[in-house]
Write a protein that holds these residues in place. Sequence first.
Motif, PDB file in Angstrom:
ATOM      1  N   CYS A  90       0.817  -1.223   0.000  1.00  0.00           N
ATOM      2  CA  CYS A  90       0.000   0.000   0.000  1.00  0.00           C
ATOM      3  C   CYS A  90       0.845   1.266   0.000  1.00  0.00           C
ATOM      4  O   CYS A  90       0.398   2.323  -0.421  1.00  0.00           O
ATOM      5  CB  CYS A  90      -0.953   0.005   1.192  1.00  0.00           C
ATOM      6  SG  CYS A  90      -0.187   0.461   2.776  1.00  0.00           S
ATOM      7  N   ASP A 105       0.458  -4.160   5.597  1.00  0.00           N
ATOM      8  CA  ASP A 105      -0.731  -4.427   6.409  1.00  0.00           C
ATOM      9  C   ASP A 105      -2.047  -4.345   5.635  1.00  0.00           C
ATOM     10  O   ASP A 105      -3.058  -4.872   6.092  1.00  0.00           O
ATOM     11  CB  ASP A 105      -0.837  -3.352   7.518  1.00  0.00           C
ATOM     12  CG  ASP A 105       0.039  -3.657   8.720  1.00  0.00           C
ATOM     13  OD1 ASP A 105       0.340  -4.832   8.947  1.00  0.00           O
ATOM     14  OD2 ASP A 105       0.405  -2.696   9.428  1.00  0.00           O
ATOM     15  N   ASN A 106      -2.064  -3.618   4.517  1.00  0.00           N
ATOM     16  CA  ASN A 106      -3.363  -3.137   4.032  1.00  0.00           C
ATOM     17  C   ASN A 106      -3.845  -3.662   2.692  1.00  0.00           C
ATOM     18  O   ASN A 106      -4.818  -3.145   2.150  1.00  0.00           O
ATOM     19  CB  ASN A 106      -3.334  -1.604   3.956  1.00  0.00           C
ATOM     20  CG  ASN A 106      -3.258  -0.986   5.333  1.00  0.00           C
ATOM     21  OD1 ASN A 106      -3.873  -1.480   6.278  1.00  0.00           O
ATOM     22  ND2 ASN A 106      -2.504   0.093   5.454  1.00  0.00           N
ATOM     23  N   THR A 107      -3.180  -4.638   2.112  1.00  0.00           N
ATOM     24  CA  THR A 107      -3.591  -5.017   0.762  1.00  0.00           C
ATOM     25  C   THR A 107      -4.343  -6.339   0.694  1.00  0.00           C
ATOM     26  O   THR A 107      -4.901  -6.678  -0.333  1.00  0.00           O
ATOM     27  CB  THR A 107      -2.360  -5.103  -0.175  1.00  0.00           C
ATOM     28  OG1 THR A 107      -1.402  -5.979   0.411  1.00  0.00           O
ATOM     29  CG2 THR A 107      -1.740  -3.727  -0.372  1.00  0.00           C
ATOM     30  N   PRO A 109      -7.425  -8.457   1.449  1.00  0.00           N
ATOM     31  CA  PRO A 109      -8.794  -8.388   1.964  1.00  0.00           C
ATOM     32  C   PRO A 109      -9.136  -9.570   2.870  1.00  0.00           C
ATOM     33  O   PRO A 109     -10.099  -9.508   3.630  1.00  0.00           O
ATOM     34  CB  PRO A 109      -9.671  -8.416   0.711  1.00  0.00           C
ATOM     35  CG  PRO A 109      -8.775  -8.419  -0.459  1.00  0.00           C
ATOM     36  CD  PRO A 109      -7.370  -8.671   0.002  1.00  0.00           C
ATOM     37  N   ALA A 111      -7.034 -10.851   5.165  1.00  0.00           N
ATOM     38  CA  ALA A 111      -5.956 -10.909   6.158  1.00  0.00           C
ATOM     39  C   ALA A 111      -6.352 -11.725   7.383  1.00  0.00           C
ATOM     40  O   ALA A 111      -5.504 -12.374   7.999  1.00  0.00           O
ATOM     41  CB  ALA A 111      -5.553  -9.491   6.559  1.00  0.00           C
ATOM     42  N   ALA A 112      -7.641 -11.731   7.711  1.00  0.00           N
ATOM     43  CA  ALA A 112      -8.076 -12.466   8.903  1.00  0.00           C
ATOM     44  C   ALA A 112      -7.746 -13.952   8.779  1.00  0.00           C
ATOM     45  O   ALA A 112      -7.386 -14.597   9.763  1.00  0.00           O
ATOM     46  CB  ALA A 112      -9.576 -12.266   9.126  1.00  0.00           C
ATOM     47  N   GLU A 115      -4.100 -14.349   9.432  1.00  0.00           N
ATOM     48  CA  GLU A 115      -3.872 -14.061  10.851  1.00  0.00           C
ATOM     49  C   GLU A 115      -4.153 -15.293  11.699  1.00  0.00           C
ATOM     50  O   GLU A 115      -3.418 -15.607  12.624  1.00  0.00           O
ATOM     51  CB  GLU A 115      -4.802 -12.934  11.304  1.00  0.00           C
ATOM     52  CG  GLU A 115      -4.114 -11.603  11.393  1.00  0.00           C
ATOM     53  CD  GLU A 115      -5.084 -10.511  11.803  1.00  0.00           C
ATOM     54  OE1 GLU A 115      -4.847  -9.390  11.375  1.00  0.00           O
ATOM     55  OE2 GLU A 115      -6.064 -10.787  12.524  1.00  0.00           O
ATOM     56  N   GLY A 133      -5.007 -13.036  -0.318  1.00  0.00           N
ATOM     57  CA  GLY A 133      -5.840 -11.956  -0.859  1.00  0.00           C
ATOM     58  C   GLY A 133      -6.751 -12.362  -1.986  1.00  0.00           C
ATOM     59  O   GLY A 133      -7.740 -11.701  -2.252  1.00  0.00           O
ATOM     60  N   GLY A 134      -6.398 -13.441  -2.692  1.00  0.00           N
ATOM     61  CA  GLY A 134      -7.262 -13.918  -3.761  1.00  0.00           C
ATOM     62  C   GLY A 134      -7.323 -13.003  -4.978  1.00  0.00           C
ATOM     63  O   GLY A 134      -8.296 -13.024  -5.725  1.00  0.00           O
ATOM     64  N   TYR A 135      -6.269 -12.196  -5.199  1.00  0.00           N
ATOM     65  CA  TYR A 135      -6.261 -11.332  -6.387  1.00  0.00           C
ATOM     66  C   TYR A 135      -6.033 -12.167  -7.646  1.00  0.00           C
ATOM     67  O   TYR A 135      -5.172 -13.054  -7.659  1.00  0.00           O
ATOM     68  CB  TYR A 135      -5.133 -10.290  -6.288  1.00  0.00           C
ATOM     69  CG  TYR A 135      -5.414  -9.183  -5.302  1.00  0.00           C
ATOM     70  CD1 TYR A 135      -6.076  -8.025  -5.700  1.00  0.00           C
ATOM     71  CD2 TYR A 135      -5.021  -9.290  -3.966  1.00  0.00           C
ATOM     72  CE1 TYR A 135      -6.335  -7.005  -4.799  1.00  0.00           C
ATOM     73  CE2 TYR A 135      -5.274  -8.284  -3.055  1.00  0.00           C
ATOM     74  CZ  TYR A 135      -5.931  -7.138  -3.474  1.00  0.00           C
ATOM     75  OH  TYR A 135      -6.180  -6.136  -2.581  1.00  0.00           O
TER      76      TYR A 135
ATOM     77  N   ARG B 177      -9.721  -3.225  10.818  1.00  0.00           N
ATOM     78  CA  ARG B 177      -8.821  -3.489   9.695  1.00  0.00           C
ATOM     79  C   ARG B 177      -9.159  -2.566   8.515  1.00  0.00           C
ATOM     80  O   ARG B 177      -8.280  -1.982   7.884  1.00  0.00           O
ATOM     81  CB  ARG B 177      -8.960  -4.947   9.271  1.00  0.00           C
ATOM     82  CG  ARG B 177      -7.857  -5.433   8.356  1.00  0.00           C
ATOM     83  CD  ARG B 177      -8.139  -6.787   7.759  1.00  0.00           C
ATOM     84  NE  ARG B 177      -8.612  -7.787   8.700  1.00  0.00           N
ATOM     85  CZ  ARG B 177      -7.839  -8.415   9.565  1.00  0.00           C
ATOM     86  NH1 ARG B 177      -6.570  -8.127   9.623  1.00  0.00           N
ATOM     87  NH2 ARG B 177      -8.342  -9.314  10.373  1.00  0.00           N
ATOM     88  N   THR B 191     -11.424  -7.549  -3.832  1.00  0.00           N
ATOM     89  CA  THR B 191     -11.329  -8.286  -5.095  1.00  0.00           C
ATOM     90  C   THR B 191     -12.732  -8.497  -5.661  1.00  0.00           C
ATOM     91  O   THR B 191     -12.895  -9.196  -6.652  1.00  0.00           O
ATOM     92  CB  THR B 191     -10.657  -9.661  -4.891  1.00  0.00           C
ATOM     93  OG1 THR B 191     -11.405 -10.381  -3.906  1.00  0.00           O
ATOM     94  CG2 THR B 191      -9.221  -9.535  -4.436  1.00  0.00           C
ATOM     95  N   GLN B 194     -13.766  -8.806  -9.631  1.00  0.00           N
ATOM     96  CA  GLN B 194     -12.655  -9.171 -10.520  1.00  0.00           C
ATOM     97  C   GLN B 194     -13.041 -10.435 -11.307  1.00  0.00           C
ATOM     98  O   GLN B 194     -13.908 -11.197 -10.903  1.00  0.00           O
ATOM     99  CB  GLN B 194     -11.381  -9.407  -9.713  1.00  0.00           C
ATOM    100  CG  GLN B 194     -11.395 -10.691  -8.900  1.00  0.00           C
ATOM    101  CD  GLN B 194     -10.075 -10.982  -8.206  1.00  0.00           C
ATOM    102  OE1 GLN B 194      -9.166 -10.181  -8.250  1.00  0.00           O
ATOM    103  NE2 GLN B 194      -9.992 -12.128  -7.556  1.00  0.00           N
TER     104      GLN B 194
END
Lengths: 388, 207
Positions: A90, A105-107, A109, A111-112, A115, A133-135, B177, B191, B194
């Motif tokens: 980020c 920390d921020n990219t 979605p 993250a949980a 974690e 993140g699944g991008y 968050r 996402t 997408q």
Amino acid sequence: MKAVCWMGKKKMEVRRVSDPTILNPRDCIVRVTATAICGSDLHLYNGYIPTLEKGDILGHEFMGEVIETGPEVKKLKVGDRVVVPFTISCGGCIHCARTQWSCCDNTNPNAALLEAVAGHGGAALYGYTGLYGGYAGGQAEYVRVPFADVGPIKIESDLPDDKLLFLSDIFPTGYMAAENCDIVPGRGVVAVWGCGPVGQFAIRSALLLGAAKVIAIDNVPERLRMAEAGGAVAINHDEVDDVQDALRAHTGGRGPDAAIDAVGMEAHGSVYDQVKQTLKLENDRAYALRQAMRAVRKGGVLSIPGVYSGFVDKVPMGAVFAKAVTIKQGQTHMQRYLRPLLKLIEDGKIDPSFVITHRVPLGHAPQAYAMFCDKKDGCIKVVLDPAM
Amino acid sequence: MPSPSPARSTRGKTRPETPAVTSVSARKHVAPSRRVVRGDRGVKVSRSVTVRRPADELYAFWRDLRNLPRIVKHALNIERVSDIASHWSASAPFGDHRVEWDAVIINDEPGKLIAWRSREGAEIPNAGTVRFDPAPGDEGTEVAVTLEYNPPAGKLGAWLAKLSGEEPAQQVAEALRRFKALMEAGEIPTTEGQPSGRAETTKNKRK
């Protein structure tokens, strides 16, 4: 557009999917001109990384041309030629500020999820499971690139894609692995387990950083030949009685100052691990890691660019402790390396295209995955061309 | 400054419900006696996050109630009634039920702390605080949220909510968050929308 989708274990398909669109203000869309299959894609291909879903578009090594920018993109413009690093950062969090880019920390979605597994989640990656993140990835005609001003490096020169593409992952990854070895120029001896693409770049990077000797360990003849061509001393572990003895012989009994595990979670050579991994009792086969831990000299460094995803068994922690070994690892902090390594390429200090053994149309990706996975036809690195 | 989690000390103790306080100046801190939950039926959630932005900026975002639906994933509607009073409605974490309540800010220290609680008669009595403390070395602000509420069917309701994967602790963690991403990165990562090989249709097409 056409995109390479994971449809199940060892099952890749090139599918027609929607074109990507700008979803967030800092996104851009890149038309992909070259993309590659990474060794870590094989962990996905083989179904070893959880949270991959059927239909996910893979690919985290890609470059191309910016064709659309979101309203908050300030630096990149339509028409810019860019290489995109595989990690998504980020630029605003404390980790990005500390240049620990892969810890952003921020990219992510999701993250949980990460974690829950690891305590904290790191940066998102392209085409690398929901956990990261699944991008959607870049083995496609087009790709959405979030935080466009933080990741991509703009290319001003007219160098061909072949020389630039590997700035997206394996060159910086191999370079950071070598940098982590704290090589004393003219004196440091580095042993590299695994002569796949990352190992090849780690070997050449260690020599660029002044290593006195680099020892390459593998059992695939063409990979060892490539390592030798890059300046390494090769050990074929199938042809020596004991790798530890061979390494002692090459280092006057000291052991290498630094050991690089460029193999990771799918090491071959241990039936114990193969069985446990198949039975899901162990996520990762750590054969190379264990060997590297025992081989490295006292007070040396163990550098791990190879990917591990979960738990490993029988790690000789006692050896690491007894020898006061420092362990350095993690996803590559890409943005640290993009400019310096681009300069090395522009100055002719290294031509990363040495690693390419195959160029195929994007549409042939499924066959290329199988060939790369089985190390058939001398395959070391496959570049996919969406325009072919 | 009060302890970051004033309600903790009262956990398990029985206290009478106090009427809603409408004056900010009436109390300096979120007093433990302001507990909204009787006996051991209450659920308490504490979560914190460090945000690399100045406390004043983070406080200002939080104090403007219109911002909160941006970081709460759950469909949430907040109507401003006055500078300190607001009307909230949200879909309950289970079923089609909608929960509504009036909330009032009971403590407001600019750049430091905001505390609120539901007014008398709320279906799910609740109270919370958000604190903003400088992180060590001046590296941003530690934001700590404490939420205390009385689930509709006591612990059973909380258990049901947990089973449905909408546990408030997760919701608070997720909201923090998203808050952090919005403050540090200027947007919340996503996402959604997408392409993937799952959708057979090709709805967006270039060229």
